[in-house]
Design a protein around this motif. Structure first.
Motif, PDB file in Angstrom:
ATOM      1  N   UNK A 140      43.359  34.458  24.541  1.00  0.00           N
ATOM      2  CA  UNK A 140      43.474  34.660  23.411  1.00  0.00           C
ATOM      3  C   UNK A 140      45.026  33.938  23.069  1.00  0.00           C
ATOM      4  N   UNK A 141      46.092  34.390  24.217  1.00  0.00           N
ATOM      5  CA  UNK A 141      46.917  33.694  24.431  1.00  0.00           C
ATOM      6  C   UNK A 141      48.066  33.279  25.604  1.00  0.00           C
ATOM      7  N   UNK A 142      49.087  32.382  25.718  1.00  0.00           N
ATOM      8  CA  UNK A 142      49.911  32.009  26.846  1.00  0.00           C
ATOM      9  C   UNK A 142      49.735  32.265  27.760  1.00  0.00           C
ATOM     10  N   UNK A 143      50.455  33.763  27.526  1.00  0.00           N
ATOM     11  CA  UNK A 143      50.842  34.466  28.664  1.00  0.00           C
ATOM     12  C   UNK A 143      49.593  35.314  29.070  1.00  0.00           C
ATOM     13  N   UNK A 144      47.877  35.255  28.719  1.00  0.00           N
ATOM     14  CA  UNK A 144      46.457  35.672  29.135  1.00  0.00           C
ATOM     15  C   UNK A 144      46.257  34.888  30.027  1.00  0.00           C
ATOM     16  N   UNK A 145      46.314  33.707  29.773  1.00  0.00           N
ATOM     17  CA  UNK A 145      46.153  32.352  30.256  1.00  0.00           C
ATOM     18  C   UNK A 145      46.711  32.119  31.695  1.00  0.00           C
ATOM     19  N   UNK A 146      48.004  32.625  31.712  1.00  0.00           N
ATOM     20  CA  UNK A 146      48.860  32.290  33.027  1.00  0.00           C
ATOM     21  C   UNK A 146      48.510  33.080  33.599  1.00  0.00           C
ATOM     22  N   UNK A 147      47.846  34.249  33.438  1.00  0.00           N
ATOM     23  CA  UNK A 147      48.309  35.589  34.408  1.00  0.00           C
ATOM     24  C   UNK A 147      46.212  35.421  34.659  1.00  0.00           C
ATOM     25  N   UNK A 148      45.133  34.507  34.166  1.00  0.00           N
ATOM     26  CA  UNK A 148      44.416  33.900  35.122  1.00  0.00           C
ATOM     27  C   UNK A 148      44.440  33.094  36.333  1.00  0.00           C
ATOM     28  N   UNK A 149      45.481  32.144  35.163  1.00  0.00           N
ATOM     29  CA  UNK A 149      45.463  30.786  36.207  1.00  0.00           C
ATOM     30  C   UNK A 149      46.097  31.321  37.276  1.00  0.00           C
ATOM     31  N   UNK A 150      47.775  32.772  37.692  1.00  0.00           N
ATOM     32  CA  UNK A 150      47.964  32.906  38.559  1.00  0.00           C
ATOM     33  C   UNK A 150      47.295  33.994  39.699  1.00  0.00           C
ATOM     34  N   UNK A 151      46.266  34.787  38.704  1.00  0.00           N
ATOM     35  CA  UNK A 151      45.271  35.553  39.362  1.00  0.00           C
ATOM     36  C   UNK A 151      44.428  34.408  40.491  1.00  0.00           C
ATOM     37  N   UNK A 152      43.606  33.447  39.807  1.00  0.00           N
ATOM     38  CA  UNK A 152      42.568  32.548  40.725  1.00  0.00           C
ATOM     39  C   UNK A 152      43.649  31.974  41.431  1.00  0.00           C
ATOM     40  N   UNK A 153      44.730  31.846  41.417  1.00  0.00           N
ATOM     41  CA  UNK A 153      45.643  31.488  42.758  1.00  0.00           C
ATOM     42  C   UNK A 153      45.548  32.154  43.600  1.00  0.00           C
ATOM     43  N   UNK A 154      45.799  33.569  43.863  1.00  0.00           N
ATOM     44  CA  UNK A 154      46.181  34.691  43.923  1.00  0.00           C
ATOM     45  C   UNK A 154      45.159  34.365  45.258  1.00  0.00           C
ATOM     46  N   UNK A 155      43.823  35.129  44.055  1.00  0.00           N
ATOM     47  CA  UNK A 155      42.595  35.573  45.306  1.00  0.00           C
ATOM     48  C   UNK A 155      42.245  34.312  46.160  1.00  0.00           C
ATOM     49  N   UNK A 156      42.500  33.097  45.793  1.00  0.00           N
ATOM     50  CA  UNK A 156      41.682  31.906  45.875  1.00  0.00           C
ATOM     51  C   UNK A 156      41.965  30.928  46.820  1.00  0.00           C
ATOM     52  N   UNK A 157      43.465  31.229  46.869  1.00  0.00           N
ATOM     53  CA  UNK A 157      44.124  29.986  47.259  1.00  0.00           C
ATOM     54  C   UNK A 157      44.922  30.510  48.338  1.00  0.00           C
ATOM     55  N   UNK A 158      46.203  30.086  49.017  1.00  0.00           N
ATOM     56  CA  UNK A 158      47.042  30.065  50.051  1.00  0.00           C
ATOM     57  C   UNK A 158      48.570  29.804  49.144  1.00  0.00           C
ATOM     58  N   UNK A 159      48.490  29.880  48.060  1.00  0.00           N
ATOM     59  CA  UNK A 159      49.819  29.229  46.994  1.00  0.00           C
ATOM     60  C   UNK A 159      50.935  30.466  46.994  1.00  0.00           C
ATOM     61  N   UNK A 160      49.878  32.129  47.077  1.00  0.00           N
ATOM     62  CA  UNK A 160      51.605  32.808  47.540  1.00  0.00           C
ATOM     63  C   UNK A 160      51.540  33.161  49.156  1.00  0.00           C
ATOM     64  N   UNK A 161      51.317  32.103  50.070  1.00  0.00           N
ATOM     65  CA  UNK A 161      51.864  33.068  51.234  1.00  0.00           C
ATOM     66  C   UNK A 161      52.160  31.745  51.633  1.00  0.00           C
ATOM     67  N   UNK A 162      54.029  32.472  52.182  1.00  0.00           N
ATOM     68  CA  UNK A 162      55.219  31.537  52.933  1.00  0.00           C
ATOM     69  C   UNK A 162      54.693  31.390  54.470  1.00  0.00           C
ATOM     70  N   UNK A 163      54.882  31.246  54.671  1.00  0.00           N
ATOM     71  CA  UNK A 163      55.029  29.507  56.631  1.00  0.00           C
ATOM     72  C   UNK A 163      55.362  30.764  57.065  1.00  0.00           C
TER      73      UNK A 163
END
Length: 302
Positions: free
Chosen positions: A18-41
């Motif tokens: 119901x909000x852009x903030x909540x939507x982005x929170x879901x997207x970046x939460x997904x990236x944190x849990x399922x991808x290496x987006x937040x991992x710095x080499x």
């Protein structure tokens, strides 16, 4: 189109949050849990993640690629900008599109314009309908349906301002083309509002600040008679304790009806058939007992 499937999935997330903030929170939460987006080499031999600073370039590049005021928005995949974002320039290269360019974008296409449907009764249920917009409401929320001009059919062409006590929809071009503006008769939770464009109409959905029936959408609108509203609420909209109480009564009533039916059948089968016919006629059109609880004791049977 190729983006329709992803749009449908993302719209479901947006409507849930119901909000852009909540939507982005879901997207970046997904990236944190399922991808290496937040991992710095840590070194060149690290097989996952991104070198330091590249993640931010990817993020800024993706944002700029869909910004109507940035030249990246007009570029395509064939222009050398891929989805990885590694080839995207930093944010400091952003430029402003001139007025003449915006006006050229907003000129109506010469293609044949297809006819669009008008407002449906459901679009203004418990609300009102006007020439170019309408609104509907439940006790908790309100929806606006706004007919868009033929030359303003894309989100990038519109300025949509939703505040707690007012709304304004206009073009981004200069001079500004006003579509709808006004002070709301009651306050809304504007931070949770969501909108979409479909079939030449802008749909804005938002929650009311207080659960109450509105007698108008905008302060200058004529009042509607709130005594004539359809105020029926679905069971799943009621508080959980109320739903449980209703379900308990329903189960009890079913059990009592079954016991009564079995007892009558054991005493007099013919009497049971008569009661079944009486029960069917009880709620029939024209019956003086229509809408009342079934009570055969009020009817004399020979």
């Amino acid at each position: 189109m190729e983006f329709q499937r992803s749009d449908a999935m993302l719209m479901e997330i947006l409507q849930e949050r119901k909000s852009i903030t909540g939507f982005l929170d879901a997207v970046f939460g997904f990236l944190k849990r399922n991808t290496d987006f937040y991992h710095t080499k840590k070194d060149a031999d690290d097989k996952v993640g991104f070198p330091k600073g590249i993640r931010d370039q990817i993020l800024y590049g993706a944002m700029q690629r869909y910004d109507p005021d940035c030249w990246l928005q007009t570029m395509s995949a064939e222009s050398g900008i891929d989805d990885s974002g590694l080839n995207a320039p930093p944010a400091i290269n952003e430029i402003t599109v001139g007025t003449e360019e915006l006006e050229a974008e907003t000129k109506p296409a010469k293609a044949k314009v297809k006819s669009r449907r008008g407002f449906e009764p459901a679009d203004h249920k418990n609300g009102a309908v006007f020439e170019h917009h309408c609104w509907s409401q439940t006790l908790k929320d309100v929806e606006f349906h706004i007919q868009l001009p033929d030359n303003l059919q894309a989100a990038k062409q519109l300025n949509i301002e939703i505040k707690a006590d007012k709304i304004k929809v206009c073009s981004k071009s200069v001079p500004q083309q006003l579509i709808l503006e006004g002070a709301l008769s009651q306050r809304i939770r504007h931070n949770e509002a969501v909108w979409s464009i479909d079939d030449g109409k802008l749909l804005i959905c938002c929650d009311k600040a207080k659960e109450r029936w509105w007698d108008r959408l905008l302060e200058n609108d004529a009042e509607i008679d709130i005594k004539k509203l359809d105020t029926e609420r679905y069971i799943d909209e009621l508080p959980e304790d109320s739903q449980q109480a209703i379900e308990k009564l329903r189960v009890q009533q079913i059990a009592e009806d079954q016991q009564q039916k079995e007892a009558l059948a054991a005493i007099d089968p013919e009497q049971t058939k008569t009661l079944e016919r009486l029960k069917e006629a009880w709620d029939a059109e024209g019956s003086p007992f229509k809408g009342q609880p079934f009570d055969p004791s009020v009817v004399r049977m020979s």
